[in-house]
Design a protein around this motif. Structure first.
Motif, short mmCIF file in Angstrom:
data_model
loop_
_atom_site.label_atom_id
_atom_site.label_comp_id
_atom_site.label_asym_id
_atom_site.label_seq_id
_atom_site.Cartn_x
_atom_site.Cartn_y
_atom_site.Cartn_z
N THR A 12 0.82 -1.21 0.00
CA THR A 12 0.00 0.00 0.00
C THR A 12 0.86 1.26 0.00
O THR A 12 1.80 1.39 0.79
CB THR A 12 -0.92 0.02 1.24
OG1 THR A 12 -1.64 -1.20 1.31
CG2 THR A 12 -1.89 1.19 1.17
N GLY A 13 0.53 2.18 -0.93
CA GLY A 13 1.22 3.45 -1.00
C GLY A 13 2.51 3.43 -1.79
O GLY A 13 3.10 4.49 -2.06
N GLN A 14 2.96 2.25 -2.17
CA GLN A 14 4.19 2.16 -2.95
C GLN A 14 3.90 2.25 -4.44
O GLN A 14 2.79 1.93 -4.89
CB GLN A 14 4.91 0.84 -2.64
CG GLN A 14 5.33 0.69 -1.19
CD GLN A 14 6.10 -0.59 -0.95
OE1 GLN A 14 7.02 -0.90 -1.69
NE2 GLN A 14 5.73 -1.32 0.09
N GLU A 73 -8.16 -1.51 -0.07
CA GLU A 73 -9.55 -1.23 0.29
C GLU A 73 -10.20 -2.52 0.75
O GLU A 73 -9.64 -3.61 0.58
CB GLU A 73 -10.31 -0.66 -0.91
CG GLU A 73 -10.38 -1.61 -2.10
CD GLU A 73 -11.08 -0.96 -3.29
OE1 GLU A 73 -12.27 -1.26 -3.48
OE2 GLU A 73 -10.42 -0.19 -4.02
N ASP A 74 -11.36 -2.39 1.35
CA ASP A 74 -12.09 -3.57 1.79
C ASP A 74 -12.92 -4.12 0.63
O ASP A 74 -13.60 -3.37 -0.06
CB ASP A 74 -13.02 -3.22 2.96
CG ASP A 74 -13.85 -4.41 3.40
OD1 ASP A 74 -13.36 -5.18 4.22
OD2 ASP A 74 -14.98 -4.58 2.89
N ARG A 125 -12.30 -8.54 3.32
CA ARG A 125 -10.85 -8.80 3.28
C ARG A 125 -10.16 -7.61 2.63
O ARG A 125 -10.74 -6.90 1.82
CB ARG A 125 -10.55 -10.07 2.46
CG ARG A 125 -11.19 -11.34 2.98
CD ARG A 125 -10.64 -11.77 4.32
NE ARG A 125 -9.21 -12.06 4.26
CZ ARG A 125 -8.70 -13.23 3.85
NH1 ARG A 125 -9.51 -14.22 3.49
NH2 ARG A 125 -7.40 -13.41 3.83
N ASN A 126 -8.91 -7.40 2.99
CA ASN A 126 -8.13 -6.32 2.40
C ASN A 126 -7.79 -6.66 0.96
O ASN A 126 -7.21 -7.71 0.68
CB ASN A 126 -6.85 -6.08 3.19
CG ASN A 126 -7.10 -5.47 4.54
OD1 ASN A 126 -8.12 -4.79 4.74
ND2 ASN A 126 -6.21 -5.70 5.48
N LEU A 127 -8.14 -5.77 0.07
CA LEU A 127 -7.84 -5.94 -1.35
C LEU A 127 -6.73 -4.97 -1.73
O LEU A 127 -6.81 -3.77 -1.44
CB LEU A 127 -9.08 -5.64 -2.20
CG LEU A 127 -8.84 -5.48 -3.70
CD1 LEU A 127 -8.50 -6.82 -4.32
CD2 LEU A 127 -10.06 -4.85 -4.38
N TYR A 128 -5.68 -5.49 -2.36
CA TYR A 128 -4.57 -4.67 -2.82
C TYR A 128 -4.58 -4.67 -4.34
O TYR A 128 -4.64 -5.72 -4.97
CB TYR A 128 -3.24 -5.24 -2.31
CG TYR A 128 -3.16 -5.33 -0.80
CD1 TYR A 128 -2.62 -4.29 -0.06
CD2 TYR A 128 -3.61 -6.46 -0.13
CE1 TYR A 128 -2.54 -4.36 1.33
CE2 TYR A 128 -3.53 -6.55 1.26
CZ TYR A 128 -3.01 -5.50 1.98
OH TYR A 128 -2.94 -5.57 3.34
N TRP A 129 -4.51 -3.46 -4.93
CA TRP A 129 -4.47 -3.40 -6.38
C TRP A 129 -3.90 -2.07 -6.83
O TRP A 129 -3.72 -1.15 -6.04
CB TRP A 129 -5.83 -3.67 -6.99
CG TRP A 129 -6.91 -2.64 -6.76
CD1 TRP A 129 -7.47 -2.26 -5.57
CD2 TRP A 129 -7.56 -1.88 -7.77
NE1 TRP A 129 -8.43 -1.32 -5.78
CE2 TRP A 129 -8.52 -1.07 -7.12
CE3 TRP A 129 -7.46 -1.80 -9.16
CZ2 TRP A 129 -9.35 -0.17 -7.81
CZ3 TRP A 129 -8.28 -0.94 -9.85
CH2 TRP A 129 -9.21 -0.13 -9.17
N ALA A 130 -3.58 -1.99 -8.12
CA ALA A 130 -2.94 -0.80 -8.69
C ALA A 130 -3.84 -0.24 -9.78
O ALA A 130 -3.81 -0.69 -10.93
CB ALA A 130 -1.56 -1.17 -9.26
#
Length: 354
Positions: free
Chosen positions: A321-323, A335-336, A340-345
């Motif tokens: 996150t944030g990178q 985001e949720d 569950r935490n979802l990580y995406w670009a």
């Protein structure tokens, strides 16, 4: 929670050291006493993983079904074969990722060969792939923890000290003449008859390590495309596809350049077929290496060494996150989604090809 590759590795461990052996079954904790009594003294005939579910088939049409959930783990001790792990010192991690290693020699996920392989076939495949035979000298006396993170250590136990006494809340203990497996903290631990096994499998989506057929691929594609549910939720639905967890979801969608909010029915069929094949590819790497190595841009041994030591060097977006996105522009967001935490670009996951 263990993702699909971990459970397949546990199934492999049982195939190496328990299948074909008569086992003493007990429940030191007491919560599985009735099930242990039913299985005690029977021979284990097969060990299978489907998604996050482990199925140990016993003689007499009885199957031990285990789902580890968030906190479950198996501890193996005695003369147990080390799980197939790879180190950068001999280049085997890179080889496994680039070539598929022993999986290629077995036919890999393409015909489900690994899930049905005998120890002898696995050894032959490793030799054919130019790797050291993991069974040279026979099984070693050791302890092995298998959950989401695996730990192995040489044990000081002697023959007189086998089996070691159970430690902690052991739900079920399986003991052969030379090996012991202790289960702790599972979400599910139950004895099934054949009809119950069929009912469970009918509820699960396809798992490419269990069934890599075109029919399984079609099931996945058709299920996704008939629903408007976002693809980011569908990949976590075990009735759509079995075995994918939070890490693989994030990485697969990044690799496919898919927006996790895209409705399933909006995704072109060719893109979904590539997604299925990429899941099969990453799952095979995870089973063979014991690591969720999802970056395709690891080239040197230093790259692999860093990826083994640091999670942020192993993945494109998970917990970054944030990178800055490692492909395209923009940064990784969290985001949720579905609890569950979802990580995406967002700057990258916009243009899946038709």
């Amino acid at each position: 929670m263990p993702e699909g590759h971990s459970v397949h590795r546990i199934a492999l461990q049982f195939r190496r050291d328990f299948v074909g052996h008569r086992v003493a079954v007990s429940s030191p904790q007491g919560r599985f006493a009735a099930g242990a009594e039913e299985l005690d003294g029977r021979t284990i005939l097969a060990s299978t993983a489907v998604g996050k579910h482990l199925l140990l088939e016993f003689e007499g049409d009885r199957t031990l079904h285990v789902h580890l959930g968030l906190y479950g783990s198996w501890d193996f001790a005695g003369e147990v074969t080390a799980a197939p792990t790879f180190t950068v010192e001999d280049g085997r991690v890179g080889d496994a990722v680039r070539r598929g290693g022993a999986l290629d020699a077995l036919g890999g996920y393409r015909d489900g060969a690994l899930s049905q392989a005998t120890p002898e076939q696995l050894a032959a495949a490793q030799d054919a792939a130019g790797e050291r035979n993991l069974r040279v000298g026979g099984p070693r006396r050791r302890t092995l923890r298998m959950s989401e993170s695996e730990r192995t250590s040489e044990a000081d136990a002697t023959e007189d000290g086998f089996p070691p006494p159970p430690v902690g809340q052991v739900r079920v203990r399986l003991v052969t003449a030379t090996a012991v497996a202790d289960l702790r903290g599972p979400t599910a631990c139950e004895v099934f008859d054949p009809q119950q096994v069929e009912k469970l499998l009918a509820k699960l989506g396809p798992d490419p390590m269990h069934d890599a057929s075109r029919t399984a691929e079609n099931r996945f594609v058709e299920r996704v495309r008939k629903s408007s549910t976002p693809i980011g939720l569908q990949l976590m639905d075990q009735s759509v596809v079995a075995g994918i967890g939070n890490i693989y979801r994030a990485e697969l969608l990044f690799r496919a350049r898919l927006n996790p909010h895209a409705p399933g029915r909006s995704i072109p069929e060719p893109a979904l077929r590539r997604l299925w094949k990429d899941w099969a590819h990453l799952l095979a790497i995870g089973v063979e290496t014991g690591q969720m190595l999802t970056r395709a841009d690891l080239k040197t041994e230093d790259d692999y060494r860093r990826a083994l030591a640091h999670r942020d060097a192993r993945h494109y977006v998970y917990k970054r996150t944030g990178q800055k996105s490692l492909r395209g522009t923009g940064t990784v967001v969290m985001e949720d989604m579905g609890g569950r935490n979802l990580y995406w670009a967002p700057g990258w996951q916009t243009r899946p090809e038709a």
